[in-house]
Design an enzyme around this catalytic site. Structure first.
Site, PDB file in Angstrom:
ATOM      1  N   ASP A 135      18.775  13.399  46.439  1.00 42.89           N
ATOM      2  CA  ASP A 135      18.878  12.459  45.333  1.00 42.89           C
ATOM      3  C   ASP A 135      18.225  13.104  44.121  1.00 42.89           C
ATOM      4  O   ASP A 135      17.048  13.481  44.171  1.00 42.89           O
ATOM      5  CB  ASP A 135      18.163  11.140  45.667  1.00 42.89           C
ATOM      6  N   ASP A 193      27.394   1.533  49.338  1.00 37.96           N
ATOM      7  CA  ASP A 193      26.052   1.015  49.605  1.00 37.96           C
ATOM      8  C   ASP A 193      26.195  -0.468  49.929  1.00 37.96           C
ATOM      9  O   ASP A 193      26.740  -1.229  49.122  1.00 37.96           O
ATOM     10  CB  ASP A 193      25.147   1.175  48.374  1.00 37.96           C
TER      11      ASP A 193
END
Length: 251
Positions: A11, A130
């Site tokens: 990330d 997600d």
């Protein structure tokens, strides 16, 4: 039999690798190019880079990072974050990315999946989803998990497949960063209902969790971050353990 893939996830925020819990409380985890090179040399099958910072220059920063990573690694890598057009994808692939991952932009404009598949081929289009389990139902969230939608995970995943995406990266927000294991029940349902590969994400804490997600969750690949970044699990050791559990991996 196809081998199961182990995928470290980086990330990226402001050019650095970060890691949080349940999508918040980020801490620094190192230089992404250095980490990528280490993972490529120590047995990772693929890499995923997700730009989670919302700066206006996101795409330009990512493109530069992709170029630097491409010079250092010899394994496939996927790039996501802020991708919303054919032009965005063209730049990233031109700079060396093998696949791209789209998320919020696909929900807002599902036709984008079709356009990208038509232009670049399904093999390089990953749709990231997600989702959070709320009152027993898996609800799709956008913008790094901040914005709930009315979409059901399984309904949306089926549409993604029907529109030609080559792979789904499913992150359970309930499990992300908790190190309590992957969302294997949801993963098994996705793997059963769909015919494209499912990447499990969110919850890796020990080697058993990887074994469980391949056996119980029927995942095609398992993605993790902090257990790799902070040296809690070495990929070589993990693959040897998976092999001992009769899970096909590339050693």
């Amino acid at each position: 039999m196809l081998t199961k893939r182990i995928i470290p996830c980086l990330d990226i925020k402001n050019g650095r690798t970060v890691k949080g819990i349940n999508f918040v409380d980020l801490r620094d985890a190192g230089d992404p190019v250095e980490l990528a090179e280490i993972y490529a040399k120590t047995g990772a099958d693929e890499l995923v880079f997700l730009d989670i910072s919302a700066t206006e220059e996101r795409r330009r920063t990512l493109a530069d990072l992709v170029l630097r990573v491409a010079e250092k690694v010899n394994i496939p890598f996927t790039v996501g974050g802020g991708i919303s057009s054919v032009e965005d994808v063209d730049i990233l692939l031109h700079n060396g990315a093998d696949k791209v991952s789209i998320n919020s932009s696909a929900v807002k404009n599902p036709q984008l999946i079709n356009e990208l598949v038509a232009k670049f081929g399904s093999q390089c289009i990953v749709v990231a989803i997600d989702a959070k389990q709320i009152d027993g139902e898996w609800i799709v969230h956008l913008v790094g998990g901040k914005v709930p939608t009315e979409l059901n995970l399984f309904t949306w995943a089926k549409e993604v497949e029907d529109r030609g995406a080559g792979e789904i990266l499913f992150t359970s927000m309930n499990h992300d960063g908790t190190k309590d294991g992957f969302a294997n029940e949801a993963l098994a349902r996705l793997s059963t209902e769909l015919n494209i590969p499912i990447i499990a994400s969110g919850g890796a804490g020990n080697m058993q969790h990887f074994t469980d997600t391949f056996k119980e969750g029927k995942a095609d690949a398992a993605l993790a971050a902090s257990v790799f970044h902070f040296k809690e699990i070495e990929i070589k050791d993990l693959k040897e353990e998976l092999k001992r559990n009769n899970i096909p991996v590339r050693l």
